[in-house]
Motif scaffolding. Structure first.
Motif, PDB file in Angstrom:
ATOM      1  N   VAL A 164     -12.610 -56.195-106.500  1.00 47.23           N
ATOM      2  CA  VAL A 164     -11.492 -56.807-107.241  1.00 47.23           C
ATOM      3  C   VAL A 164     -10.177 -56.180-106.875  1.00 47.23           C
ATOM      4  CG1 VAL A 164     -10.585 -57.647-109.260  1.00 47.23           C
ATOM      5  CG2 VAL A 164     -13.071 -57.412-109.013  1.00 47.23           C
ATOM      6  N   TYR A 165      -9.281 -57.200-106.085  1.00 49.19           N
ATOM      7  CA  TYR A 165      -7.909 -56.620-105.727  1.00 49.19           C
ATOM      8  C   TYR A 165      -6.986 -57.596-106.530  1.00 49.19           C
ATOM      9  CZ  TYR A 165     -10.016 -54.411-101.498  1.00 49.19           C
ATOM     10  OH  TYR A 165     -10.545 -53.609-100.778  1.00 49.19           O
ATOM     11  N   GLY A 166      -5.910 -56.760-107.118  1.00 45.94           N
ATOM     12  CA  GLY A 166      -4.730 -57.450-108.105  1.00 45.94           C
ATOM     13  C   GLY A 166      -3.670 -57.333-107.345  1.00 45.94           C
ATOM     14  N   ALA A 167      -2.958 -58.190-107.277  1.00 43.98           N
ATOM     15  CA  ALA A 167      -1.740 -58.144-106.433  1.00 43.98           C
ATOM     16  C   ALA A 167      -0.398 -57.935-107.341  1.00 43.98           C
ATOM     17  CB  ALA A 167      -1.156 -59.534-106.108  1.00 43.98           C
ATOM     18  N   ALA A 168       0.221 -56.852-107.157  1.00 49.08           N
ATOM     19  CA  ALA A 168       1.333 -56.145-108.055  1.00 49.08           C
ATOM     20  C   ALA A 168       2.335 -55.738-107.143  1.00 49.08           C
ATOM     21  CB  ALA A 168       0.740 -55.049-108.902  1.00 49.08           C
TER      22      ALA A 168
END
Length: 234
Positions: A164-168
Motif C-alpha cells: 500500500v502506497y500513499g501519495a503525500a
C-alpha cells in the motif's frame, strides 16, 4: 432517472446492454457520422429517439435517460476477483469531494488498467451526471466499490499480498525511484487535507511527486495520472 450527456458517454451507454435506457434525445439540426452512429445504436436496441429545440449546456446536443443503473460493484465480489490476480493495481480515494476530479481519476484508472477503485461510503463524492460526463465513457469499464471503513479494507487487501502506497507531499520517497511490486494499492487523499491520519498509518510507504515550481501541489486527478503511469510502466 439519470441523464447522461455528451457524445462519448452517450455512445458508451448505448453500447452497454445492461443499461436500461429510456430514450435518446438529440438537438434539432445535428448532423454527421457521429449522430448517425448514435441513431443506429439506438435503433438496434429499440430505443426511442426524441428531438428537442433546447440544447443542454455542454451536452454537444446529445443525451440519454437511464433508469436505475447501479455503477457500484459489490466489494466482496470484487475482493474474490482480486484474490486470483498475480499482478494488480487498486486505487483508494480517501474522501475525494469534487465530481470532476473523480471523473478524471476514473478516466486515468481505465487508461492504466486499474482493477478496482474504492471509496468510503461517507464523506465522498458519489457517481452523478458530472462524474459520468467527465469520465468520457471510462466509467463503463472500471470497477468501483463503496466500503464502510478504508483502514479495515486496506488490511484485507494486505492479506492478498498488496503493498500500500500513499501519495503525500511531505513523503521522502520519490515516486519515480521506487521499485514497485506486482500488487499495489495506491491511496490518494482529499483535495484539501490529503490522506486522513488513520488511513495514512495503514500505508506501507508514502511517496511524493517532486515539484520545482512556485506552486507546491498538484490537482489530485493530475497526480493520479502521473503516479499510475509510473506504476503500470515500472
Amino acid at each position: 432517472m439519470e441523464r447522461i450527456i455528451g457524445v462519448n458517454p452517450v455512445t458508451e451507454a448505448l453500447l452497454n446492454k445492461e443499461k436500461n435506457i429510456e430514450k435518446l434525445e438529440l438537438y434539432n439540426g445535428l448532423k454527421g457520422e457521429t449522430v448517425q452512429k448514435l441513431k443506429e445504436l439506438a435503433s438496434k436496441r429499440n430505443i426511442k429517439i426524441f428531438y428537442t429545440n433546447k440544447k443542454i449546456d455542454n451536452s454537444q446536443g446529445v443525451a440519454v435517460y437511464i433508469s436505475n443503473f447501479d455503477y457500484y460493484k459489490d466489494f466482496d465480489e470484487a475482493y474474490e476477483e482480486l484474490a486470483s490476480k498475480d499482478k494488480s493495481v487498486v486505487l483508494i480515494l480517501d474522501e475525494i469531494q469534487d465530481p470532476r476530479n473523480f471523473g478524471a481519476i476514473i478516466r486515468s484508472a481505465e487508461v492504466f488498467k486499474v482493477d478496482l477503485i474504492l471509496i468510503p461510503e461517507r464523506n465522498s463524492v458519489r457517481i452523478n451526471e458530472t462524474v459520468v460526463k467527465t469520465s468520457t465513457g471510462a466509467i463503463e469499464y472500471v470497477n468501483i466499490s463503496k466500503v464502510t471503513n478504508l483502514s479495515d479494507t486496506i488490511n484485507k487487501l494486505k492479506k492478498l499480498d498488496y503493498w500500500v502506497y500513499g501519495a503525500a507531499g511531505e513523503a521522502s520517497i520519490n515516486y519515480n525511484e521506487e521499485d514497485y511490486p506486482n500488487k499495489i494499492v495506491l491511496v490518494l487523499g482529499n483535495e484539501g487535507s490529503g490522506i486522513r491520519k488513520k488511513v495514512r498509518e495503514h500505508c506501507d510507504k508514502l511517496i511524493k511527486i517532486p515539484m520545482f515550481g512556485q506552486i507546491n501541489s498538484l490537482n489530485v486527478s493530475v497526480a493520479s495520472g502521473i503516479l499510475l503511469s509510473r506504476i503500470i510502466n515500472k
